[in-house]
Design an enzyme around this catalytic site. Structure first.
Site, mmCIF file in Angstrom:
data_model
loop_
_atom_site.group_PDB
_atom_site.id
_atom_site.type_symbol
_atom_site.label_atom_id
_atom_site.label_comp_id
_atom_site.label_asym_id
_atom_site.label_seq_id
_atom_site.Cartn_x
_atom_site.Cartn_y
_atom_site.Cartn_z
ATOM 1 N N ASP A 1 0.657 -0.944 -0.460
ATOM 2 C CA ASP A 1 -0.118 -0.070 0.291
ATOM 3 C C ASP A 1 0.773 1.331 -0.047
ATOM 4 O OD1 ASP A 1 -2.122 1.705 0.156
ATOM 5 O OD2 ASP A 1 -2.513 2.041 2.585
ATOM 6 N N SER A 2 0.334 2.387 -0.026
ATOM 7 C CA SER A 2 0.763 3.967 0.019
ATOM 8 C C SER A 2 1.243 3.855 1.570
ATOM 9 C CB SER A 2 -0.032 4.933 -0.853
ATOM 10 O OG SER A 2 -0.747 4.451 0.315
ATOM 11 N N CYS B 1 -4.491 -1.810 -2.149
ATOM 12 C CA CYS B 1 -4.760 -0.498 -2.378
ATOM 13 C C CYS B 1 -5.287 0.324 -3.292
ATOM 14 C CB CYS B 1 -2.891 0.550 -2.629
ATOM 15 S SG CYS B 1 -3.288 2.314 -3.236
ATOM 16 N N ASN B 2 -6.983 0.749 -3.135
ATOM 17 C CA ASN B 2 -8.141 1.031 -4.088
ATOM 18 C C ASN B 2 -7.307 1.623 -4.644
ATOM 19 O OD1 ASN B 2 -10.667 -0.244 -3.038
ATOM 20 N ND2 ASN B 2 -9.098 0.582 -1.430
ATOM 21 N N CYS C 1 -11.188 2.934 -0.547
ATOM 22 C CA CYS C 1 -10.141 3.280 -0.094
ATOM 23 C C CYS C 1 -9.157 2.686 1.843
ATOM 24 C CB CYS C 1 -10.068 5.025 0.496
ATOM 25 S SG CYS C 1 -7.616 5.357 0.677
ATOM 26 N N THR C 2 -8.328 1.485 1.006
ATOM 27 C CA THR C 2 -7.890 0.740 2.614
ATOM 28 C C THR C 2 -7.962 1.701 3.832
ATOM 29 O OG1 THR C 2 -5.972 0.530 1.566
ATOM 30 C CG2 THR C 2 -7.539 -1.231 1.443
ATOM 31 N N HIS C 3 -7.345 2.565 3.725
ATOM 32 C CA HIS C 3 -6.729 3.035 5.122
ATOM 33 C C HIS C 3 -8.275 3.530 5.748
ATOM 34 C CE1 HIS C 3 -2.823 4.677 3.534
ATOM 35 N NE2 HIS C 3 -2.944 5.089 4.664
HETATM 36 N N1 DGL Z 1 -4.912 3.604 0.517
HETATM 37 C C1 DGL Z 1 -4.719 3.626 -1.542
HETATM 38 C C2 DGL Z 1 -5.785 3.503 -1.515
HETATM 39 O O1 DGL Z 1 -6.399 2.355 -0.815
HETATM 40 C C3 DGL Z 1 -4.458 4.622 -0.626
HETATM 41 C C4 DGL Z 1 -4.228 6.322 -0.082
HETATM 42 C C5 DGL Z 1 -3.473 7.368 -0.383
HETATM 43 O O2 DGL Z 1 -2.139 6.790 -0.847
HETATM 44 O O3 DGL Z 1 -3.605 8.156 -1.105
HETATM 45 O O4 DGL Z 1 -6.602 3.951 -2.384
#
Ligand code: DGL
Length: 267
Positions: free
Chosen positions: A14-15, A78-79, A192-194
């Site tokens: 992920d990011s 990460c989506n 978004c996985t966050h």
């Molecule tokens: N966690 C990421 C997602 O699922 C992206 C968050 C980001 O880096 O902006 O999209």
């Protein structure tokens, strides 16, 4: 058929720490799976990047990570990366890749009102991939989309034990609810996985809402793809890889240790 060594890890990417929401579901299903979790802190956030940047960056990083860690499976948790670059990654790697895309299908199946919401990054909510998910799984429903980049920062801060102003969560939910038809919204996709990391706070801001995300489905998919493979007898120490500075992780370490990631390295 090539035998997969017991110690070959699952490689999550992920990011940042958003992918931990996916990792937790997978760990609950596969207790002894060796884990490598890679966070592209040098590239965070992905949500404000262009399609070209993501399509170049993610396959290149994953190529280096796969070479170094020899995983049995790559999970792009990460989506944003998946809705843009899943095809590029699959073409570039010689290991199976599981993606994470907004859980529009389960949301559509559970909505009573026919109005569903999508919270994601700016890059995700504008993707044709999302149009296609809607056309395939929710063709007669209304999909309200809202980009909530503040929630990425909020989730990162929460995992570091920092204070987050609750107004951020209320603002994210208002971004959906205040759209036309928003008063009928009953299910919101955390795309978004966050965002599942701050689900409790979002629920406090919109107590009538049901939230769905893809973590449980991804865990099932990982189990399915590895069902004939062997695992070590005991859980091994997990590895956390950052593309940024290890010293910048500081207050994140307790959360990483609690998930068994005790080896911390940089790429
Ligand atoms: N966690 C990421 C997602 O699922 C992206 C968050 C980001 O880096 O902006 O999209």
């Amino acid at each position: 058929m090539t035998m997969v060594p017991d110690i070959a890890p699952l490689l999550f990417f992920d990011s940042g720490i958003g992918g931990l929401s996916v990792l937790k579901a997978a760990q609950a299903a596969l207790l002894c799976a060796p884990i490598v979790f890679a966070a592209d802190y040098a590239g965070l956030p992905y949500g404000t990047k262009t399609e070209a940047e993501i399509s170049a960056r993610v396959p290149a990083l994953l190529g280096r990570l796969v070479e170094r860690h020899q995983p049995r499976l790559v999970i792009i948790a990460c989506n944003t990366a998946c809705t843009i670059a899943l095809g590029h990654v699959r073409a570039a790697l010689n290991v199976p890749v599981v993606g994470t895309v907004p859980a529009i299908k389960p949301a559509a199946e559970s909505s009573q009102t026919g109005v569903i919401g999508l919270l994601g990054t700016a890059a995700t909510v504008r993707q044709v991939y999302v149009d296609e998910l809607q056309a395939d799984h929710a063709p007669h429903m209304r999909l309200l989309r809202h980009a909530a980049p503040e929630l990425v920062r909020a989730a990162e801060a929460k995992m570091r034990g920092e204070f987050v102003n609750p107004a951020i969560y209320a603002r994210a939910m208002a971004g959906l609810i205040e759209q036309p038809f928003g008063e009928r919204l009953d299910v919101t996709v955390l795309g978004c996985t966050h965002f599942p990391l701050v689900e409790e706070e979002l629920l406090a801001a919109a107590p009538h809402m049901r939230f769905v995300d893809g973590a449980a489905g991804i865990a099932r998919r990982i189990c399915h793809l590895t069902k004939d493979q062997n695992w070590p007898e005991k859980p091994a120490d997990g590895v956390f890889v950052t593309t940024g500075e290890v010293s910048a992780l500081g207050s994140l370490l307790p959360a990483l240790f609690s998930l068994g990631m005790t080896q911390i390295t940089s790429l």
